[in-house]
Design an enzyme around this catalytic site. Structure first.
Site, PDB file in Angstrom:
ATOM      1  N   ASP A 172      -9.600   6.473  -2.760  1.00  0.00           N
ATOM      2  CA  ASP A 172      -8.313   6.816  -3.627  1.00  0.00           C
ATOM      3  C   ASP A 172      -8.747   7.506  -4.783  1.00  0.00           C
ATOM      4  OD1 ASP A 172      -9.417   4.494  -5.084  1.00  0.00           O
ATOM      5  OD2 ASP A 172      -7.360   3.965  -5.713  1.00  0.00           O
ATOM      6  N   TYR A 199      -6.733   6.429   3.721  1.00  0.00           N
ATOM      7  CA  TYR A 199      -6.678   5.507   2.666  1.00  0.00           C
ATOM      8  C   TYR A 199      -5.975   4.191   2.999  1.00  0.00           C
ATOM      9  CZ  TYR A 199      -5.435   2.371  -0.811  1.00  0.00           C
ATOM     10  OH  TYR A 199      -5.123   1.457  -1.691  1.00  0.00           O
ATOM     11  N   GLU A 226       0.950  -1.158   0.087  1.00  0.00           N
ATOM     12  CA  GLU A 226       0.013  -0.098   0.086  1.00  0.00           C
ATOM     13  C   GLU A 226       0.759   1.216   0.126  1.00  0.00           C
ATOM     14  OE1 GLU A 226      -3.026   0.242  -0.492  1.00  0.00           O
ATOM     15  OE2 GLU A 226      -3.802  -1.778  -0.539  1.00  0.00           O
TER      16      GLU A 226
END
Length: 347
Positions: free
Chosen positions: A134, A116, A33
DNA sequence: TAACCGTGGCT
DNA sequence: TAGCCAAGGTT
């Protein structure tokens, strides 16, 4: 059929096979991520494989030097991600005994992790129904619901987060989150979205009103600053040179570069030699040549760097301590890395 | 909160 | 070409 069911149905037929989708290990999910923030999958993939091999656990990452981590991150950009990654790895290894926090509220406290990333990790690894928002999600939702609130405004951020949260499949939040992102990346694309074969075509507001090209709305354009860089590529007669670590607030923090003289405009050799920084560095006689006849324009998101590399040959220098053969050990910006590729080494 | 932080691909 | 945008976060 509910939105999330239709979306997951599409996902199961169209999803990409990616290495971080083979695991729920929060360390690996976290790594992926962070790397994928503002970064395309194709660009991040090789880095993910390299990092997981070199650092199979958070302890391995924590034990590494920051400079080593930055070297492995070289070329991926946004280097604060690498510094924060390393900082947080040390925190997890040393303060949490290697155990990754398991709730959204704990995860978001970690350095380098925002709304996020905390949502992604909490949902994928711990089945917590926290919706990711996102760039893909902004695009899919703004089009599907016909929302023209700017996605980078305070109200827009809140509005889209609330909608995303209302749509999540609470029984499989991780799958739902990855589904809406993959759908945005592969189907509801920024340019030339595949509306003709879209499973949501009969209920998409933007498609119905012919607003697909207008959405999402984004406010403000960035101003690009022009800067003029003169790098002094020193070659002593014993094949050594100087690199400095960039410190402070600006670009490339923690990376290395040749001694830099920044100017207000493009300068020639005469102006370079007249600069005080130059005479301070080289009290003795030197031979100077410009490596690139045309200025190199290195484009960052907020800056254009008009760059000249000056080759400076001189006698032995006390602070020239780096051997040319070891120069590839240092993390450097792509601008420097490209130069080194191009520069014919003499030893 | 608006500005800043990289690099690369696409049109 | 010049601008947009990409699994954003920090200050």
């Amino acid at each position: 059929m509910k939105f999330h069911n239709k979306l997951i149905y599409w996902y199961l037929q169209n999803k990409r096979t990616l290495p971080w989708r083979q695991t729920k290990n929060p360390y690996f999910i976290w790594l992926s991520e962070i790397m994928l923030q503002q970064t395309r999958v194709t660009q991040g993939l090789g880095y993910y494989l390299k990092f997981t091999e070199a650092f199979p656990t958070v302890f391995n990452l924590a034990k590494a030097n920051e400079s080593t981590v930055l070297k492995m991150w070289q070329g991926l950009g946004y280097y604060s991600r690498a510094r924060n990654l390393h900082y947080t790895a040390k925190y997890i290894a040393n303060e949490l005994n290697g155990k990754f926090p398991s709730t959204f509220l704990e995860i978001i406290k970690l350095k380098g992790i925002g709304d996020y990333t905390a949502s992604a990790i909490a949902s994928i690894c711990f089945n917590e129904p926290t919706a990711v928002v996102d760039g893909n999600v902004y695009r899919v939702l703004s089009r599907y619901f016909g929302i023209s609130t700017p996605i980078n405004s305070t109200t827009g951020i809140k509005e889209f987060k609330a909608i995303a949260q209302s749509l999540i499949d609470k029984s499989q939040p991780g799958t739902y989150n990855q589904a809406i992102m993959d759908f945005g990346a592969l189907h509801c694309k920024p340019q030339n979205p595949l509306c003709d074969s879209c499973p949501f075509a009969n209920s998409c507001v933007a498609f119905e009103k012919n607003l697909v090209k207008e959405l999402p709305v984004k406010k403000k354009k960035i101003k690009v600053r022009k800067r003029y860089f003169n790098f002094l590529v020193i070659q002593t007669n014993d094949y050594k040179t100087i690199l400095y670590e960039r410190e402070g607030k600006g670009i490339w923090q923690g990376l290395y570069q040749f001694p830099l003289i920044e100017s207000e405009k493009i300068i020639d050799k005469k102006e370079l030699i007249a600069n005080k920084k130059f005479t301070d560095l080289f009290p003795d006689e030197t031979t100077i040549s410009l490596h690139n006849k045309k200025q190199i324009v290195h484009k960052l998101s907020h800056q254009h760097l008009y760059t000249q590399f000056w080759i400076v040959e001189t006698a032995s220098l006390k602070n020239a301590t780096i051997s040319w053969k070891n120069i590839q050990e240092f993390p450097v910006p792509v601008l420097i890395s490209n130069f080194l590729e191009d520069f014919p080494l003499k030893n």
